[in-house]
Design a protein around this motif. Sequence first.
Motif, short mmCIF file in Angstrom:
data_model
loop_
_atom_site.label_atom_id
_atom_site.label_comp_id
_atom_site.label_asym_id
_atom_site.label_seq_id
_atom_site.Cartn_x
_atom_site.Cartn_y
_atom_site.Cartn_z
N LEU A 244 0.84 -1.21 0.00
CA LEU A 244 0.00 0.00 0.00
C LEU A 244 0.87 1.26 0.00
CD1 LEU A 244 -2.88 1.23 0.35
CD2 LEU A 244 -2.48 1.16 2.80
N ASP A 251 1.31 6.96 -6.41
CA ASP A 251 0.08 7.72 -6.64
C ASP A 251 0.29 9.21 -6.40
OD1 ASP A 251 -1.35 5.52 -7.25
OD2 ASP A 251 -2.45 5.40 -5.36
N SER A 273 2.99 -8.19 -6.26
CA SER A 273 1.83 -7.30 -6.25
C SER A 273 2.21 -5.84 -6.50
CB SER A 273 0.99 -7.45 -4.97
OG SER A 273 1.78 -7.67 -3.87
N ARG B 118 -2.75 -9.32 -2.41
CA ARG B 118 -2.67 -9.25 -3.86
C ARG B 118 -3.15 -7.89 -4.32
NH1 ARG B 118 -3.16 -14.75 -5.86
NH2 ARG B 118 -3.31 -16.14 -4.10
N ARG B 119 -2.69 -7.49 -5.49
CA ARG B 119 -3.07 -6.17 -5.96
C ARG B 119 -3.26 -6.20 -7.46
NH1 ARG B 119 -1.31 -0.99 -7.41
NH2 ARG B 119 0.70 -1.76 -8.09
N LEU B 121 -2.66 -4.64 -10.78
CA LEU B 121 -1.64 -3.70 -11.26
C LEU B 121 -2.24 -2.78 -12.32
CD1 LEU B 121 1.49 -6.01 -11.67
CD2 LEU B 121 0.84 -4.64 -9.72
N LEU B 122 -3.00 -1.81 -11.84
CA LEU B 122 -3.65 -0.89 -12.77
C LEU B 122 -3.28 0.52 -12.32
CD1 LEU B 122 -6.02 -1.10 -15.03
CD2 LEU B 122 -7.41 -0.16 -13.21
N ASP B 123 -2.08 0.94 -12.71
CA ASP B 123 -1.65 2.25 -12.26
C ASP B 123 -1.95 3.26 -13.37
OD1 ASP B 123 -0.62 1.47 -9.67
OD2 ASP B 123 0.82 0.31 -10.83
N ARG B 126 -1.58 10.00 -12.52
CA ARG B 126 -2.18 10.94 -11.59
C ARG B 126 -2.46 12.28 -12.25
NH1 ARG B 126 3.03 9.71 -10.30
NH2 ARG B 126 4.50 11.37 -10.71
N ILE B 133 -2.13 16.54 -5.82
CA ILE B 133 -2.03 15.35 -6.65
C ILE B 133 -3.26 14.47 -6.44
CG2 ILE B 133 -0.64 13.32 -7.15
CD1 ILE B 133 0.95 15.78 -7.67
N PRO B 135 -4.49 10.80 -7.54
CA PRO B 135 -4.25 9.56 -8.27
C PRO B 135 -5.50 9.20 -9.08
CG PRO B 135 -3.85 9.32 -5.91
CD PRO B 135 -4.48 10.64 -6.09
N ASP B 137 -6.69 6.46 -10.40
CA ASP B 137 -7.51 5.30 -10.04
C ASP B 137 -8.43 5.62 -8.85
OD1 ASP B 137 -5.45 5.35 -8.22
OD2 ASP B 137 -4.59 3.43 -8.82
N ARG B 138 -7.91 6.45 -7.95
CA ARG B 138 -8.75 6.86 -6.81
C ARG B 138 -9.86 7.79 -7.26
NH1 ARG B 138 -6.53 6.74 -0.79
NH2 ARG B 138 -5.30 4.91 -1.12
N VAL B 206 -8.72 -1.90 -6.69
CA VAL B 206 -7.87 -1.04 -7.50
C VAL B 206 -7.00 -0.15 -6.62
CG1 VAL B 206 -7.87 0.73 -9.29
CG2 VAL B 206 -9.64 -1.01 -9.28
N VAL B 207 -7.53 0.18 -5.45
CA VAL B 207 -6.89 1.17 -4.60
C VAL B 207 -6.03 0.54 -3.50
CG1 VAL B 207 -7.35 3.10 -3.05
CG2 VAL B 207 -8.78 2.78 -5.06
N PHE B 208 -6.54 -0.52 -2.90
CA PHE B 208 -5.84 -1.16 -1.77
C PHE B 208 -5.40 -2.57 -2.15
CE2 PHE B 208 -9.01 1.55 0.57
CZ PHE B 208 -8.09 2.48 1.02
N PRO B 209 -4.35 -3.09 -1.47
CA PRO B 209 -4.06 -4.52 -1.63
C PRO B 209 -5.22 -5.33 -1.04
CG PRO B 209 -2.36 -3.41 -0.31
CD PRO B 209 -3.43 -2.42 -0.54
#
Lengths: 402, 286
Positions: A244, A251, A273, B118-119, B121-123, B126, B133, B135, B137-138, B206-209
């Motif tokens: 995170l 981010d 990850s 797990r995450r 990977l969609l970055d 920003r 800033i 982000p 995705d957020r 998308v935002v958190f693991p």
Amino acid sequence: MIFESGMKRIARFAAIALLAAAWAASPAMAQTIKIGAPLALTGGLADEGKKQQIAYDMWLKRVNAAGGINVGGKRMKVELVQYDYQTNEQRAQQLAEKLIVDDKVNFLLAPFGSGHTKVVAGVAERYGVPVMATSASSDSIFNQGYKYLFGTLAPNSGSVENLITVITKQMPSARRIAILGREDVFPKAMATVMNDAAKKVGLQVISMELYPVGALDLSTPISKIKALAPDWIYITGYSKDLVLARKQMADLGVKAPVITMITGPVYKEFIDSLGPLAEGVTSASWWHHSAQYKGDDPWGTTKAFYDEFVAREKSEPDYVHAAAAAALVALQKAIEKAGTLDKAKVRDALAALDIVTFYGPIKFSANGMNGGRDLPIIQVQGGKPVLLYPENIKQANLKSAQ
Amino acid sequence: MEYAQVIANGLMLGAIYACIAVGFSLVWGVLNVINMMHGSFIILGGYLTFFAWLHLKINPFVALVPVAAVLFALGYLIQYTLINRVVSRPVLTTLTLTFGLDMILYNFMNLGFTATPRRVLLDLGRLDLGGVILPLDRVVAMFLALALTGILFVVMRTSRTGRAIVAVRMDRDAAALMGIRVNRVYAITFGIGALMAGACGALVSVVFPITTSVTGLFLGKAFVICVIGGLGSVPGALVGGIALGLIESLAGYFFGPQSAILAGFLIMLILLVVRPTGLIGKKGYE
């Protein structure tokens, strides 16, 4: 009436049967060495608990396949008694007690992490049962005066000192460091140890903050770090927190030439990850499979341990696996040396142990921690952790994380 | 500028919080059932989205729709076959039932998915708004969370089913007399609660693991948000969520991250004393 006497007869028969079973079982029971393991198989530390379980099982299969442990000339098989303590500190304590009192284990293995190790060690100490810590590295656990606690990890301060040596030598421009630590025994200790050690060598600690265990989001502390523009960002926590943190750094556009995460890159899942975001992150570890050792243990070499693990789990072992297996190796060697299962004698044998294993040298200091070793420093380069330190086996030089 | 960033962080987090809480609040308000499974539903939604992305390469924002549908079906089924049997009993009974069901669901997820974080990977990169800033995705997650909450609000206001749900909440017996099949409405409501959790899980992934160990954290957030905002209404969850996001963000900035969670709970306690209905809750649902 008939019914009642029938019941009585059944009860009497059952009692005799039980006695007979107990009598028949007693010589068989004397043949096995019982080792108790409270494991976090569910809850917050489930991932780590499962790692320990795998390592224990690998060791158990090897040892029992060879006929067991040699106790004073007699081969005795080993039995592992495991319980899930659900990452619940109180339950860990209860189960440690149950393992000793009800299951009558000869020896104990501590759960993952410094916090829960402390709880189990307290119980073991009371009953005089040797307990092997597989993943506790905080001095605060080992300075309690426990006589029966032995741990295979080296003290936190050792790895932080090596880390500082590598960074200051290879990137002398990194002078201003921002520290963010998880408010939890081990990650907090790693943050405070860094805070002290950095100041000692003249680095400038520009911020030192702790985030709580239940933190879901880290945007605020990371925004604060951004405003300080440090050269070195040092964050401690468990994989979830660090994934995170690294993601939120990207981010929010936070960059630094050196990014250290304790112990993120040590774990495969951290790199998996994060993908490209993991690149350049440095870390300290207690063990890395590229540091090869030859030793007297069920595997014999680091490579043999690594190969067996990869074949079995289809992934790479990390220090948790190695240190857990090494704890059992140390116990095994101490039992063989003592030639008895007597708890106090095995304890003395552990205290006097001085061996080299697949995991590296094991020699416990007076406080029960595995003494000074050249702890490896790693960095993710090209999607893989590579060794930056110790000098004699290093694979690469430090790269900027920017 | 730093303050603006902190407030922006709080707002983006708050929208996700609102989405976390809205389904939980609905179920609690209408059924008087405290759904202990809510956190696990969110994570289940997150995992389904993650695996859809990993194996089928489906964009998480697209996967949201089928994931929400699956969760709706699961929620409907659980309510119809299990919870409906005890739904009119005291709240402790249903709480115990959902608590037990949560343990089952949680452990199945632990077994099937392991607890390894797990995450997706969609970055997306920003947005830089003059130094603040955001982000992307957020930002997308925030707008989708607000849109979902808005859709739910409209559905509750205008659709026949929505009106039936509101009617059952107001007076279960009168609603039954009016010809509303109460048990079916319950099942639909619980289904909608799970649907919102699943959709929110897709956004969260998308935002958190994603890991099973955070189910309790999400459930805890939902509780606090409901108390702050007021129970049983969509606007209540929205206000509560955004309030909590801002509180945590500002408290973290001024008093350090350790105090962020504490501040949320403190405000909850204060509200319980001075305004038990929550910021915009109605009397009778506290």
